[in-house]
Each structure stands twice: as structure tokens, then as C-alpha cells.
Design a protein around this motif. Structure first.
Motif, PDB file in Angstrom:
ATOM      1  N   ARG A 135       0.852  -1.192   0.000  1.00 55.34           N
ATOM      2  CA  ARG A 135       0.000   0.000   0.000  1.00 55.34           C
ATOM      3  C   ARG A 135       0.881   1.232   0.000  1.00 55.34           C
ATOM      4  NH1 ARG A 135      -5.025   1.454   3.926  1.00 55.34           N
ATOM      5  NH2 ARG A 135      -5.790  -0.419   2.930  1.00 55.34           N
ATOM      6  N   ALA A 136       0.745   2.035  -1.049  1.00 61.51           N
ATOM      7  CA  ALA A 136       1.471   3.304  -1.137  1.00 61.51           C
ATOM      8  C   ALA A 136       0.733   4.357  -0.319  1.00 61.51           C
ATOM      9  CB  ALA A 136       1.573   3.736  -2.599  1.00 61.51           C
ATOM     10  N   LEU A 137       1.422   5.459  -0.018  1.00 57.65           N
ATOM     11  CA  LEU A 137       0.795   6.523   0.760  1.00 57.65           C
ATOM     12  C   LEU A 137      -0.441   7.085   0.066  1.00 57.65           C
ATOM     13  CD1 LEU A 137       3.805   8.553   2.197  1.00 57.65           C
ATOM     14  CD2 LEU A 137       2.166   7.166   3.451  1.00 57.65           C
ATOM     15  N   SER A 138      -0.372   7.251  -1.240  1.00 58.90           N
ATOM     16  CA  SER A 138      -1.524   7.806  -1.952  1.00 58.90           C
ATOM     17  C   SER A 138      -2.730   6.873  -1.869  1.00 58.90           C
ATOM     18  CB  SER A 138      -1.164   8.081  -3.412  1.00 58.90           C
ATOM     19  OG  SER A 138      -0.755   6.882  -4.052  1.00 58.90           O
ATOM     20  N   VAL A 139      -2.503   5.581  -1.947  1.00 64.18           N
ATOM     21  CA  VAL A 139      -3.599   4.606  -1.819  1.00 64.18           C
ATOM     22  C   VAL A 139      -4.128   4.620  -0.390  1.00 64.18           C
ATOM     23  CG1 VAL A 139      -4.197   2.154  -1.986  1.00 64.18           C
ATOM     24  CG2 VAL A 139      -2.698   3.192  -3.704  1.00 64.18           C
ATOM     25  N   HIS A 140      -3.234   4.773   0.578  1.00 67.01           N
ATOM     26  CA  HIS A 140      -3.648   4.842   1.976  1.00 67.01           C
ATOM     27  C   HIS A 140      -4.541   6.065   2.210  1.00 67.01           C
ATOM     28  CE1 HIS A 140      -3.404   3.874   6.206  1.00 67.01           C
ATOM     29  NE2 HIS A 140      -2.982   5.092   6.482  1.00 67.01           N
ATOM     30  N   ILE A 141      -4.160   7.198   1.621  1.00 70.82           N
ATOM     31  CA  ILE A 141      -4.975   8.412   1.736  1.00 70.82           C
ATOM     32  C   ILE A 141      -6.360   8.166   1.149  1.00 70.82           C
ATOM     33  CG2 ILE A 141      -5.226  10.798   0.911  1.00 70.82           C
ATOM     34  CD1 ILE A 141      -2.100  10.913   0.987  1.00 70.82           C
ATOM     35  N   TYR A 142      -6.413   7.571  -0.022  1.00 73.85           N
ATOM     36  CA  TYR A 142      -7.678   7.268  -0.681  1.00 73.85           C
ATOM     37  C   TYR A 142      -8.540   6.360   0.197  1.00 73.85           C
ATOM     38  CZ  TYR A 142     -10.942   4.980  -3.834  1.00 73.85           C
ATOM     39  OH  TYR A 142     -12.074   4.465  -4.398  1.00 73.85           O
ATOM     40  N   GLY A 150     -14.872   8.596   9.514  1.00 72.36           N
ATOM     41  CA  GLY A 150     -14.075   9.514  10.326  1.00 72.36           C
ATOM     42  C   GLY A 150     -12.599   9.492   9.988  1.00 72.36           C
ATOM     43  N   GLY A 151     -12.240   8.959   8.820  1.00 70.96           N
ATOM     44  CA  GLY A 151     -10.830   8.819   8.452  1.00 70.96           C
ATOM     45  C   GLY A 151     -10.223  10.052   7.803  1.00 70.96           C
ATOM     46  N   MET A 152     -11.028  11.091   7.586  1.00 71.69           N
ATOM     47  CA  MET A 152     -10.516  12.263   6.879  1.00 71.69           C
ATOM     48  C   MET A 152      -9.360  12.958   7.598  1.00 71.69           C
ATOM     49  SD  MET A 152     -10.778  13.426   4.017  1.00 71.69           S
ATOM     50  CE  MET A 152     -12.042  13.948   2.921  1.00 71.69           C
ATOM     51  N   PRO A 153      -9.377  13.136   8.928  1.00 71.66           N
ATOM     52  CA  PRO A 153      -8.217  13.756   9.583  1.00 71.66           C
ATOM     53  C   PRO A 153      -6.928  12.935   9.402  1.00 71.66           C
ATOM     54  CG  PRO A 153     -10.096  13.814  11.048  1.00 71.66           C
ATOM     55  CD  PRO A 153     -10.492  12.971   9.872  1.00 71.66           C
ATOM     56  N   ARG A 154      -7.037  11.610   9.450  1.00 67.14           N
ATOM     57  CA  ARG A 154      -5.850  10.774   9.241  1.00 67.14           C
ATOM     58  C   ARG A 154      -5.413  10.818   7.778  1.00 67.14           C
ATOM     59  NH1 ARG A 154      -7.024   5.147  11.836  1.00 67.14           N
ATOM     60  NH2 ARG A 154      -9.109   5.629  11.096  1.00 67.14           N
ATOM     61  N   ALA A 155      -6.386  10.933   6.872  1.00 68.72           N
ATOM     62  CA  ALA A 155      -6.038  11.068   5.451  1.00 68.72           C
ATOM     63  C   ALA A 155      -5.287  12.375   5.219  1.00 68.72           C
ATOM     64  CB  ALA A 155      -7.303  11.016   4.586  1.00 68.72           C
ATOM     65  N   LEU A 160      -0.087  15.176   4.389  1.00 67.20           N
ATOM     66  CA  LEU A 160       0.987  16.057   4.841  1.00 67.20           C
ATOM     67  C   LEU A 160       2.334  15.326   4.822  1.00 67.20           C
ATOM     68  CD1 LEU A 160       1.596  18.887   5.903  1.00 67.20           C
ATOM     69  CD2 LEU A 160       1.178  18.024   8.197  1.00 67.20           C
ATOM     70  N   VAL A 161       2.330  14.069   5.234  1.00 64.35           N
ATOM     71  CA  VAL A 161       3.560  13.267   5.187  1.00 64.35           C
ATOM     72  C   VAL A 161       4.030  13.117   3.739  1.00 64.35           C
ATOM     73  CG1 VAL A 161       4.502  10.940   5.560  1.00 64.35           C
ATOM     74  CG2 VAL A 161       3.115  12.021   7.336  1.00 64.35           C
ATOM     75  N   LEU A 162       3.109  12.865   2.834  1.00 63.59           N
ATOM     76  CA  LEU A 162       3.454  12.726   1.417  1.00 63.59           C
ATOM     77  C   LEU A 162       4.055  14.025   0.866  1.00 63.59           C
ATOM     78  CD1 LEU A 162       3.414  10.918  -1.092  1.00 63.59           C
ATOM     79  CD2 LEU A 162       1.069  11.659  -1.493  1.00 63.59           C
ATOM     80  N   VAL A 163       3.462  15.147   1.194  1.00 58.31           N
ATOM     81  CA  VAL A 163       3.995  16.442   0.752  1.00 58.31           C
ATOM     82  C   VAL A 163       5.372  16.678   1.377  1.00 58.31           C
ATOM     83  CG1 VAL A 163       3.664  18.943   0.888  1.00 58.31           C
ATOM     84  CG2 VAL A 163       1.751  17.466   0.263  1.00 58.31           C
ATOM     85  N   ALA A 164       5.542  16.321   2.645  1.00 49.41           N
ATOM     86  CA  ALA A 164       6.844  16.489   3.308  1.00 49.41           C
ATOM     87  C   ALA A 164       7.919  15.654   2.621  1.00 49.41           C
ATOM     88  CB  ALA A 164       6.741  16.113   4.787  1.00 49.41           C
TER      89      ALA A 164
END
Length: 185
Positions: A135-142, A150-155, A160-164
Motif C-alpha cells: 500500500r502506497a501513501l496515496s492509496v492509503h490516503i484514498y 471519520g478517516g478524513m483527519p488521518r487522510a 501532509l507526510v506525502l507532501v513532506a
């Protein structure tokens, strides 16, 4: 000749414009099914590489074409071999432009979701090998945003981690290029 180069450039431009979902479907059919790699990190990586290759090739081409012809003429006047010209002058001068293309390609690949959903899967466990699903970060966000109540704050935090990661990668490449730029200016 020039005609073939122009045709190849047009093909690369068309491939760069293909939607990522098409690369995902192609990657699934070719890498996962035809080559028997299944849902795996290797299938996803190969499909992503195929997707960003046109962008990388075109940006490298533009960077190489951007080196002034006077540098070539000066190297010929100094009797520098063709290999010496490429190794000591052309590539170092084009390196910043090539690096920009690589950064853009990596950024596109890191942010990609559709290709990876069809090729690498999205299991939530540590893969044991390149032939395991991951699972890539982008897939995890999706997945957090779309499938977890309620997963939007964690997404958003994962975004933010991906942008960093992208910012850090960009800064590292800029720092690495700084000595190469100063060598010929």
C-alpha cells in the motif's frame, strides 16, 4: 533522422497525456496477468515507471538541447573527444534540467493512486518481498478518505507526510546539484 525523431516526440507526448487509469489497466493486464507478477509492488513499480517514462525522456531531451551550441564548438576547438564532451560538459550542464524531470516524475508517481490500485493492491500489512502486495501513501490516503468512517483527519495527516517527503526529496536534489552547477559556471 529528424522525421523519426519528430514522430517519436509526438508518440512520447501522446503517452504522457494518457490518463493514469489506463496505465493501471495496462499494468494489470500486462504485468500482473500476462507476466504472472500478480498484485505486487513489482507490478506497481513497473506500471509507474512506464507511466512516467515519457515525462522523464522529454524533460531530459529539453535539458540536453538547452546546453548552448557554443559549448560544443569550444570542446571541438579544444579537441575534446565526443565522450569527453558528453561526460564533462553536456551531462553536467543538463543535470539540473534532468533532475527537474526526475523530481516531477517521482512526484507524479508518489501521488498516483489509480495505477497502484490495479497493480500493487492495497493490503494493510508489511510486504515481505517485491512480489507481495503493498500500500502506497496515496492509496492509503484514498482508503482513509473513502472507506474509513471519520478517516478524513488521518487522510489529511498522511497527505501532509506525502507532501513532506516530496519537499525533502526536492531539497536533497537541489543540494546535490549545487556543486555540479558551480563547476562549469
Amino acid at each position: 533522422g529528424p522525421r523519426r525523431a519528430q514522430w517519436l516526440g509526438g508518440v512520447l507526448d501522446m503517452l504522457a497525456a494518457v490518463p493514469s487509469i489506463v496505465y493501471g489497466l495496462f499494468g494489470y493486464q500486462f504485468f500482473a496477468i500476462s507476466l504472472g507478477l500478480g498484485f505486487s509492488i513489482l507490478s506497481g513499480g513497473l506500471a509507474l515507471a512506464l507511466m512516467v517514462l515519457p515525462l522523464m525522456i522529454r524533460s531530459a531531451e529539453q535539458a540536453l538541447r538547452g546546453v548552448p551550441m557554443s559549448y560544443r564548438q569550444a570542446s571541438e576547438a579544444l579537441s575534446i573527444s565526443r565522450w569527453g564532451w558528453v561526460r564533462r560538459i553536456l551531462v553536467p550542464q543538463a543535470a539540473p534540467g534532468i533532475a527537474v524531470g526526475i523530481i516531477l516524475s517521482i512526484g507524479r508517481a508518489l501521488a498516483e493512486t489509480a495505477v497502484l490500485l490495479f497493480t500493487a493492491g492495497y493490503v494493510l500489512r508489511q510486504p515481505d518481498s517485491l512480489l507481495d502486495s503493498g500500500r502506497a501513501l496515496s492509496v492509503h490516503i484514498y482508503d482513509l478518505a473513502m472507506n474509513v468512517p471519520g478517516g478524513m483527519p488521518r487522510a489529511a495527516a498522511t497527505g501532509l507526510v506525502l507532501v513532506a517527503i516530496l519537499v525533502i526529496l526536492n531539497l536533497l536534489v537541489r543540494r546535490w546539484l549545487r556543486p555540479a552547477q558551480g563547476a562549469w559556471q
